[in-house]
Design a protein around this motif. Structure first.
Motif, PDB file in Angstrom:
ATOM      1  N   ALA A 233       1.165  -0.873   0.077  1.00  0.00           N
ATOM      2  CA  ALA A 233      -0.160   0.073  -0.052  1.00  0.00           C
ATOM      3  C   ALA A 233       0.937   1.451  -0.159  1.00  0.00           C
ATOM      4  O   ALA A 233       2.238   1.527   0.322  1.00  0.00           O
TER       5      ALA A 233
ATOM      6  N   SER B 115      -4.279   7.366  -2.755  1.00  0.00           N
ATOM      7  CA  SER B 115      -3.496   5.413  -1.621  1.00  0.00           C
ATOM      8  C   SER B 115      -4.217   4.747  -3.035  1.00  0.00           C
ATOM      9  O   SER B 115      -4.410   4.560  -3.917  1.00  0.00           O
TER      10      SER B 115
ATOM     11  N   TYR C  20      -3.029   0.006  -3.638  1.00  0.00           N
ATOM     12  CA  TYR C  20      -2.712  -1.096  -3.238  1.00  0.00           C
ATOM     13  C   TYR C  20      -2.715  -2.082  -3.987  1.00  0.00           C
ATOM     14  O   TYR C  20      -2.892  -2.418  -5.551  1.00  0.00           O
TER      15      TYR C  20
ATOM     16  N   LYS D 108      -6.320  -4.648  -1.685  1.00  0.00           N
ATOM     17  CA  LYS D 108      -7.381  -4.251  -2.410  1.00  0.00           C
ATOM     18  C   LYS D 108      -8.703  -4.392  -1.578  1.00  0.00           C
ATOM     19  O   LYS D 108      -9.382  -5.922  -1.797  1.00  0.00           O
TER      20      LYS D 108
ATOM     21  N   THR E  65      -6.674  -0.909   3.968  1.00  0.00           N
ATOM     22  CA  THR E  65      -6.685   1.048   4.526  1.00  0.00           C
ATOM     23  C   THR E  65      -5.221   1.349   4.887  1.00  0.00           C
ATOM     24  O   THR E  65      -4.765   1.415   5.741  1.00  0.00           O
TER      25      THR E  65
ATOM     26  N   SER F 233      -3.459   4.947   5.589  1.00  0.00           N
ATOM     27  CA  SER F 233      -4.087   6.678   6.187  1.00  0.00           C
ATOM     28  C   SER F 233      -1.698   7.291   6.524  1.00  0.00           C
ATOM     29  O   SER F 233      -1.371   6.631   6.936  1.00  0.00           O
TER      30      SER F 233
ATOM     31  N   GLN G 166      -4.692   0.281   8.122  1.00  0.00           N
ATOM     32  CA  GLN G 166      -6.362  -0.976   8.686  1.00  0.00           C
ATOM     33  C   GLN G 166      -5.899  -1.858   8.170  1.00  0.00           C
ATOM     34  O   GLN G 166      -6.135  -1.961   6.870  1.00  0.00           O
TER      35      GLN G 166
END
Length: 114
Positions: free
Chosen positions: A49, A57, A59, A64, A68, A70, A81
């Motif tokens: 990622a 972003s 992946y 995918k 996630t 961030s 995450q």
């Protein structure tokens, strides 16, 4: 020298979740594309990622829809995450710039049991 300190790994059952954190040093963090990489036993390190300085972003296909990424530029921290974890997600996870630089952290172990 830029340094990365990863944390948040652990042992989790398949289907579970974990949140990884990476604290970075360096004054240019907010300008850098950052990524999470992983290395499973016997395999090459792979980028799973990435997040740009603007917050967009991307992946790997294998994560995918489940992972996630961030970032919090004020804290110089990037997060991952991870939901719906699978045994094949078992690896040591590292953060670094994209493209990576030679200053790797110690990583954080993620183990997903079936």
């Amino acid at each position: 020298q830029v340094q990365f300190v990863e944390s948040g790994g652990g042992l989790v059952q398949a289907g579970g979740s974990l949140r990884l954190s990476c604290a970075a040093s360096g004054s240019t963090f907010s300008l850098r594309t950052m990524g999470w990489y992983r290395q499973a036993p016997g395999k090459q390190r792979e980028l799973v990622a990435q997040i740009s300085s603007a917050g967009s972003s991307n992946y790997a296909d294998s994560v995918k829809g489940r992972f996630t990424i961030s970032r919090d530029n004020a804290k110089r921290t990037v997060y991952l995450q991870m939901n719906s974890l699978k045994p094949e997600d078992t690896a040591v996870y590292y953060c670094n710039r994209v493209p990576w630089i030679s200053s790797w952290g110690q990583g954080t172990q993620v183990t997903v049991s079936s």
